[in-house]
Design an enzyme around this catalytic site. Structure first.
Site, PDB file in Angstrom:
ATOM      1  N   ASP A  34     -18.581  28.611  44.186  1.00 22.01           N
ATOM      2  CA  ASP A  34     -17.895  27.771  45.170  1.00 22.01           C
ATOM      3  C   ASP A  34     -18.432  26.341  45.108  1.00 22.01           C
ATOM      4  O   ASP A  34     -17.708  25.381  45.260  1.00 22.01           O
ATOM      5  CB  ASP A  34     -18.146  28.282  46.600  1.00 22.01           C
ATOM      6  CG  ASP A  34     -17.356  29.549  46.869  1.00 22.01           C
ATOM      7  OD1 ASP A  34     -16.738  30.065  45.921  1.00 22.01           O
ATOM      8  OD2 ASP A  34     -17.380  30.014  48.026  1.00 22.01           O
ATOM      9  N   GLU A  36     -19.672  24.688  42.529  1.00 15.03           N
ATOM     10  CA  GLU A  36     -19.110  23.923  41.399  1.00 15.03           C
ATOM     11  C   GLU A  36     -17.651  23.565  41.662  1.00 15.03           C
ATOM     12  O   GLU A  36     -17.187  22.483  41.322  1.00 15.03           O
ATOM     13  CB  GLU A  36     -19.205  24.751  40.120  1.00 15.03           C
ATOM     14  CG  GLU A  36     -20.619  24.869  39.617  1.00 15.03           C
ATOM     15  CD  GLU A  36     -20.756  26.004  38.631  1.00 15.03           C
ATOM     16  OE1 GLU A  36     -21.129  25.745  37.500  1.00 15.03           O
ATOM     17  OE2 GLU A  36     -20.478  27.153  39.015  1.00 15.03           O
ATOM     18  N   GLU A 113     -20.126  29.490  64.103  1.00 12.97           N
ATOM     19  CA  GLU A 113     -19.856  30.869  63.678  1.00 12.97           C
ATOM     20  C   GLU A 113     -20.316  31.015  62.243  1.00 12.97           C
ATOM     21  O   GLU A 113     -20.103  30.108  61.440  1.00 12.97           O
ATOM     22  CB  GLU A 113     -18.341  31.149  63.713  1.00 12.97           C
ATOM     23  CG  GLU A 113     -17.752  31.109  65.091  1.00 12.97           C
ATOM     24  CD  GLU A 113     -16.234  30.908  65.052  1.00 12.97           C
ATOM     25  OE1 GLU A 113     -15.596  31.330  64.071  1.00 12.97           O
ATOM     26  OE2 GLU A 113     -15.709  30.326  66.007  1.00 12.97           O
ATOM     27  N   LYS A 115     -19.978  31.934  58.523  1.00  9.55           N
ATOM     28  CA  LYS A 115     -18.771  31.964  57.706  1.00  9.55           C
ATOM     29  C   LYS A 115     -18.844  33.217  56.829  1.00  9.55           C
ATOM     30  O   LYS A 115     -19.561  33.247  55.831  1.00  9.55           O
ATOM     31  CB  LYS A 115     -18.703  30.691  56.866  1.00  9.55           C
ATOM     32  CG  LYS A 115     -17.404  30.528  56.118  1.00  9.55           C
ATOM     33  CD  LYS A 115     -17.334  29.130  55.527  1.00  9.55           C
ATOM     34  CE  LYS A 115     -16.024  28.862  54.855  1.00  9.55           C
ATOM     35  NZ  LYS A 115     -15.718  29.776  53.769  1.00  9.55           N
ATOM     36  N   ASP A 117     -17.776  35.934  54.143  1.00 10.63           N
ATOM     37  CA  ASP A 117     -17.146  35.683  52.854  1.00 10.63           C
ATOM     38  C   ASP A 117     -16.276  36.875  52.446  1.00 10.63           C
ATOM     39  O   ASP A 117     -16.757  37.845  51.881  1.00 10.63           O
ATOM     40  CB  ASP A 117     -18.256  35.457  51.824  1.00 10.63           C
ATOM     41  CG  ASP A 117     -17.740  34.725  50.614  1.00 10.63           C
ATOM     42  OD1 ASP A 117     -16.580  34.272  50.648  1.00 10.63           O
ATOM     43  OD2 ASP A 117     -18.487  34.615  49.633  1.00 10.63           O
ATOM     44  N   TYR A 225     -11.878  35.395  64.040  1.00  7.15           N
ATOM     45  CA  TYR A 225     -12.452  34.089  64.375  1.00  7.15           C
ATOM     46  C   TYR A 225     -11.458  33.095  64.978  1.00  7.15           C
ATOM     47  O   TYR A 225     -11.797  31.936  65.178  1.00  7.15           O
ATOM     48  CB  TYR A 225     -13.137  33.471  63.155  1.00  7.15           C
ATOM     49  CG  TYR A 225     -12.260  33.361  61.927  1.00  7.15           C
ATOM     50  CD1 TYR A 225     -11.175  32.502  61.892  1.00  7.15           C
ATOM     51  CD2 TYR A 225     -12.539  34.119  60.791  1.00  7.15           C
ATOM     52  CE1 TYR A 225     -10.382  32.403  60.781  1.00  7.15           C
ATOM     53  CE2 TYR A 225     -11.742  34.036  59.664  1.00  7.15           C
ATOM     54  CZ  TYR A 225     -10.662  33.164  59.666  1.00  7.15           C
ATOM     55  OH  TYR A 225      -9.877  33.064  58.558  1.00  7.15           O
ATOM     56  N   LYS A 288     -16.895  24.375  65.060  1.00  8.09           N
ATOM     57  CA  LYS A 288     -15.590  24.038  65.639  1.00  8.09           C
ATOM     58  C   LYS A 288     -15.761  23.356  66.984  1.00  8.09           C
ATOM     59  O   LYS A 288     -16.630  23.765  67.772  1.00  8.09           O
ATOM     60  CB  LYS A 288     -14.768  25.306  65.873  1.00  8.09           C
ATOM     61  CG  LYS A 288     -14.477  26.094  64.626  1.00  8.09           C
ATOM     62  CD  LYS A 288     -13.817  27.420  64.956  1.00  8.09           C
ATOM     63  CE  LYS A 288     -13.651  28.238  63.695  1.00  8.09           C
ATOM     64  NZ  LYS A 288     -13.305  29.624  63.957  1.00  8.09           N
ATOM     65  N   LYS A 312     -21.784  24.751  54.028  1.00  8.57           N
ATOM     66  CA  LYS A 312     -22.031  25.833  53.069  1.00  8.57           C
ATOM     67  C   LYS A 312     -23.498  25.847  52.680  1.00  8.57           C
ATOM     68  O   LYS A 312     -24.061  24.805  52.339  1.00  8.57           O
ATOM     69  CB  LYS A 312     -21.189  25.603  51.811  1.00  8.57           C
ATOM     70  CG  LYS A 312     -19.693  25.657  52.036  1.00  8.57           C
ATOM     71  CD  LYS A 312     -19.170  27.064  51.801  1.00  8.57           C
ATOM     72  CE  LYS A 312     -17.742  27.096  51.378  1.00  8.57           C
ATOM     73  NZ  LYS A 312     -17.487  27.052  49.973  1.00  8.57           N
ATOM     74  N   CYS A 406     -22.679  34.367  12.612  1.00  8.40           N
ATOM     75  CA  CYS A 406     -22.319  35.373  13.612  1.00  8.40           C
ATOM     76  C   CYS A 406     -23.371  36.484  13.648  1.00  8.40           C
ATOM     77  O   CYS A 406     -23.689  37.063  12.600  1.00  8.40           O
ATOM     78  CB  CYS A 406     -20.949  35.964  13.295  1.00  8.40           C
ATOM     79  SG  CYS A 406     -20.512  37.315  14.392  1.00  8.40           S
ATOM     80  N   CYS A 409     -21.600  39.855  12.311  1.00  7.45           N
ATOM     81  CA  CYS A 409     -21.093  40.086  10.952  1.00  7.45           C
ATOM     82  C   CYS A 409     -21.626  39.072   9.935  1.00  7.45           C
ATOM     83  O   CYS A 409     -21.312  39.170   8.750  1.00  7.45           O
ATOM     84  CB  CYS A 409     -19.565  40.063  10.955  1.00  7.45           C
ATOM     85  SG  CYS A 409     -18.884  38.440  11.296  1.00  7.45           S
ATOM     86  N   CYS A 424     -16.640  32.867  15.834  1.00  7.58           N
ATOM     87  CA  CYS A 424     -16.774  33.575  14.560  1.00  7.58           C
ATOM     88  C   CYS A 424     -15.363  33.689  13.993  1.00  7.58           C
ATOM     89  O   CYS A 424     -14.497  34.294  14.611  1.00  7.58           O
ATOM     90  CB  CYS A 424     -17.377  34.961  14.788  1.00  7.58           C
ATOM     91  SG  CYS A 424     -17.189  35.980  13.316  1.00  7.58           S
ATOM     92  N   CYS A 430     -14.965  41.366  12.054  1.00  8.31           N
ATOM     93  CA  CYS A 430     -16.129  41.272  12.943  1.00  8.31           C
ATOM     94  C   CYS A 430     -15.997  42.347  14.041  1.00  8.31           C
ATOM     95  O   CYS A 430     -15.013  42.360  14.784  1.00  8.31           O
ATOM     96  CB  CYS A 430     -16.172  39.870  13.534  1.00  8.31           C
ATOM     97  SG  CYS A 430     -17.524  39.629  14.678  1.00  8.31           S
TER      98      CYS A 430
HETATM   99  S1  IVH Z   1     -11.669  28.947  60.857  1.00  9.14           S
HETATM  100  C1  IVH Z   1      -8.212  26.133  61.014  1.00  9.14           C
HETATM  101  N1  IVH Z   1     -13.789  30.440  61.090  1.00  9.14           N
HETATM  102  O1  IVH Z   1     -13.121  30.273  55.592  1.00  9.14           O
HETATM  103  C2  IVH Z   1      -9.319  27.082  61.034  1.00  9.14           C
HETATM  104  N2  IVH Z   1     -12.709  30.363  58.981  1.00  9.14           N
HETATM  105  O2  IVH Z   1     -12.306  27.582  54.276  1.00  9.14           O
HETATM  106  C3  IVH Z   1      -9.505  27.779  59.761  1.00  9.14           C
HETATM  107  N3  IVH Z   1     -13.740  31.814  57.274  1.00  9.14           N
HETATM  108  O3  IVH Z   1      -9.688  30.638  55.144  1.00  9.14           O
HETATM  109  C4  IVH Z   1     -10.428  28.852  59.664  1.00  9.14           C
HETATM  110  N4  IVH Z   1     -15.340  32.618  58.551  1.00  9.14           N
HETATM  111  O4  IVH Z   1     -10.986  32.736  55.526  1.00  9.14           O
HETATM  112  C5  IVH Z   1     -12.823  30.001  60.266  1.00  9.14           C
HETATM  113  N5  IVH Z   1     -15.658  31.764  61.450  1.00  9.14           N
HETATM  114  C6  IVH Z   1     -14.701  31.329  60.628  1.00  9.14           C
HETATM  115  C7  IVH Z   1     -14.614  31.752  59.301  1.00  9.14           C
HETATM  116  C8  IVH Z   1     -13.601  31.240  58.502  1.00  9.14           C
HETATM  117  C9  IVH Z   1     -14.802  32.632  57.351  1.00  9.14           C
HETATM  118  C10 IVH Z   1     -12.930  31.570  56.076  1.00  9.14           C
HETATM  119  C11 IVH Z   1     -11.448  31.718  56.330  1.00  9.14           C
HETATM  120  C12 IVH Z   1     -10.818  30.430  55.912  1.00  9.14           C
HETATM  121  C13 IVH Z   1     -11.909  29.775  55.107  1.00  9.14           C
HETATM  122  C14 IVH Z   1     -11.843  28.282  55.353  1.00  9.14           C
END
Ligand code: IVH
Length: 668
Positions: A34, A36, A113, A115, A117, A225, A288, A312, A406, A409, A424, A430
């Protein structure tokens, strides 16, 4: 940067980012972390700001990646599903706060909150009952995965008691617990299937399965969320989430209301390592603005809300010693250097190997044997070496030298200009390249030969029984039975499956040959234009590029494939085995029974997969469509057919035909 350079770079970045979006959202096989990805996106964003004349509505900076697969019915989101602005730095977080404080004069509260994954989902409730669950898709419309989502225990089908509002949308993240992920991967590896790269890919792959019974075995979970409605119970996000928890949804215990950005930063650092002991992967913190009125005042950009940001966490790094470098040859002949490392613990697992990508990467790192290197597990994909600790460099450490022959081979390697990898060129002899081609030939979408996995191919190859896929058709039972692990019964099954494959349609045979740049779609196009392989062999570049969607790259790859006498010999042998190399044979068989008919496939089937039914429809002259409308002739209805499709069909009076009736109809 000059204008023309910027234009080129913008185009390259857009193309690259679209490819990464596809790998991430559709294939569930990301090849970069993510971090990169965000670097590339950021570079594009900066260039577009600096050179606004090259801005485009279609740029990846303006839209979210799409997960739409065409296997499901699609639905429009009542409220678009946006993404979030990202940051990796405390300073940018403070800048986010300053922007908000500048435009909102009263005090601002933030909700923090974790995040999670996984894969995002939007669930629609009417009258307190779950109506539909839709993936994010392209942000405006997504795939209807209701049946799969209904297998998740933490998502209520009906809210009991009095609920206000009774019509609402709730959004959350579909997750796979790490323990379930480990078990699933173990099972997949035993069954010879490719393991999932991480729990996120496993969760989103599972969500897109066509059989909800399998989904139910994968113990998915959902953390919500976001609550949306015209009539929300509270005027702030925090209390709305707590209310959703009272209705039976799962809301993370970790959410916290913060009075200042300092508290937010403190929340972030308190979870930096604590998050690793949670049962689910998390990759950051979403911050938020709590008040809905303030949210409204701040509004949105094209892609994300101005009232929220995702911080992140950086991928974890560890330092360890580089012991040696091995070179692996892939199916296409590309050579990848792989570092063997002194085992080191990283993000909960022991890392012994890391990819080094290519020769340029080795040069960039100025890598020496025995160096102390930093390894990173970006997005939990294959770990990689991101740097060298030069203070540990010993004078006697020898530089890592890229091999010139190689390792499989012995053929001298080549490197084409403009390409990063060494190759190769010994395409025909090969071993990993030969085995890769055989694996491709037998794969489901090509000749679909059952019972032959990677291991059996290794066995056949190592025992000198198969050196080219055309050898498969000469195999005899007495050659197979003595091989390790293969009994009489499985040997007989393999041979039957090989024999049956001679009925594979011409377009799939073309795909199975493994001609570079000739994927499934191109193979179909070619089969439509050149009715027999002999016509195709005779075609020159000009004739090929005259075909819609065939460019010079594909054309020259086809011409060069057929100019090789060994390939022509393979085709001659396949022909002798009875394989179809012309489309006439396909069209005579079933006739045009479905001519002019538009058919929608829905549900789960017993005899054939949905892809196979699609193909049967096309081969019989019919047209596939993904949504029910007045022009639909009938629906091929399997088990668990989508509720909304059923309703629409009844409303429009479109007939539904069962699997056995359909097979009768096409004379199968
Ligand atoms: S809020 C407009 N809250 O992250 C509000 N997203 O890059 C949009 N995600 O697609 C999302 N935990 O899949 C929100 N506590 C959280 C989250 C969350 C994971 C994911 C979600 C979203 C992506 C946003």
């Amino acid at each position: 940067m000059k204008r023309s350079e910027a234009k080129d770079r913008i185009e390259t970045l857009r193309k690259e980012l679209e490819e990464h979006n596809n790998r991430y959202y559709v294939l569930n096989q990301p090849s970069i972390s993510d971090f990169e990805y965000d670097i590339l996106l950021n570079e594009l964003d900066n260039l577009e700001k600096k050179f606004p004349e090259f801005a485009s509505e279609n740029s990846p900076t303006r839209h979210v990646g799409s997960d739409i697969t065409n296997e499901f019915e699609q639905f429009e989101h009542t409220y678009p599903m946006l993404s979030l602005g990202n940051t990796y730095s405390e300073q940018e977080l403070r800048e986010f706060d300053s922007r908000i404080v500048r435009s909102i004069t009263e005090p601002v509260e933030y909700v923090c909150e974790l995040k999670f994954d996984g894969a995002s989902i939007s669930i629609i409730y009417e009258d307190g009952a779950l109506l539909r669950a839709v993936t994010r898709g392209d942000g405006n419309k997504g795939d209807d995965v209701t049946l799969n989502v209904k297998t998740i225990k933490s998502i209520p089908w009906k809210i009991t008691g009095k609920v206000k509002p009774s019509d609402f949308v709730i959004r959350g993240e579909i997750l796979m617990p790490r323990a379930v992920f480990d078990r699933l991967n173990e099972e997949r590896q035993k069954a010879g299937l490719a393991p999932f790269a991480n729990p996120r890919n496993a969760a989103s792959g599972t969500l897109k399965l066509l059989d909800p019974r399998i989904v139910a075995t994968r113990s998915l979970d959902c953390m919500v969320y976001f609550l949306l409605s015209e009539d929300l119970p509270f005027n702030n996000h925090y209390e709305n989430l707590l209310e959703a928890a009272r209705w039976g949804f799962k809301v993370a215990d970790s959410i916290r209301l913060c009075k200042s950005i300092d508290e937010v930063i403190q929340f972030i650092s308190s979870w930096e390592s604590a998050r690793k002991s949670l049962p689910y992967d998390t990759d950051g913190v979403v911050v938020k603005v709590n008040s809905l009125r303030q949210q409204q005042e701040l509004g949105f950009t094209a892609k994300s809300p101005r009232w929220a940001i995702a911080y992140k966490y950086k991928a974890e790094e560890a330092a360890t010693r580089l012991l040696s470098v091995a070179f692996q040859v892939g199916r296409t002949g590309a050579v990848t250097p792989v570092a063997n490392l002194e085992p080191v613990l990283l993000s909960g697992s022991t890392v012994k190997r890391a990819t080094l990508h290519n020769a340029d990467q080795i040069a960039l790192l100025d890598l020496h044997l025995n160096d102390m290197v930093f390894v990173e597990k970006g997005g939990e994909i294959i770990p990689k070496i991101v740097g060298v600790d030069h203070s540990y460099r010993n004078e006697s450490n020898k530089p890592v030298v890229f091999i010139s022959n190689c390792p499989e081979c012995g053929t001298p390697l080549i490197k084409n200009e403009g390409e990063a990898n060494h190759f190769c060129p010994n395409y025909l002899h090969c071993p990993p390249q030969i085995k890769g081609r055989i694996e491709h030939f037998i794969s489901r979408k090509a000749m679909d030969i059952d019972g032959l996995g990677e291991e059996t191919i290794d066995l056949l190859f190592n025992n000198n029984l198969v050196k080219n896929f055309s050898d498969l058709y000469d195999l005899r039972i007495e050659q197979l039975v003595p091989l390790e692990r293969l009994g009489q019964k499985s040997a007989a099954n393999i041979l039957k499956s090989i024999r049956d494959s001679v009925n594979t349609p011409y377009s799939r045979v073309l795909f199975a040959l493994g001609i570079r740049h000739v994927g499934e779609t191109v193979a179909k196009t070619i089969a439509g234009q050149f009715k027999s392989i002999d016509d195709l062999i005779k075609a020159g570049i000009e004739q090929l590029t005259g075909v819609y969607e065939i460019g010079p790259k594909i054309a020259s790859s086809i011409v060069s494939y057929f100019s090789d006498p060994d390939n022509l010999d393979t085709i001659r042998r396949l022909k002798a085995a009875g394989i179809k190399f012309s489309s006439n044979e396909e069209s005579i068989k079933p006739g045009n029974l479905l001519d002019g008919k538009t058919i929608v496939i829905s549900g789960v089937f017993e005899k054939y997969s949905r892809d196979e039914y699609k193909e049967l429809i096309e081969r019989n002259g019919g047209k596939n469509s993904s949504s029910v409308s007045r022009s639909t002739t009938f629906i091929l209805a399997g088990d668990n057919m989508g509720q909304s499709k059923k309703e629409k069909a009844t409303e429009l009076g479109v007939p539904m035909i069962s699997e056995p009736d359909f097979l009768k109809l096409i004379g199968k």
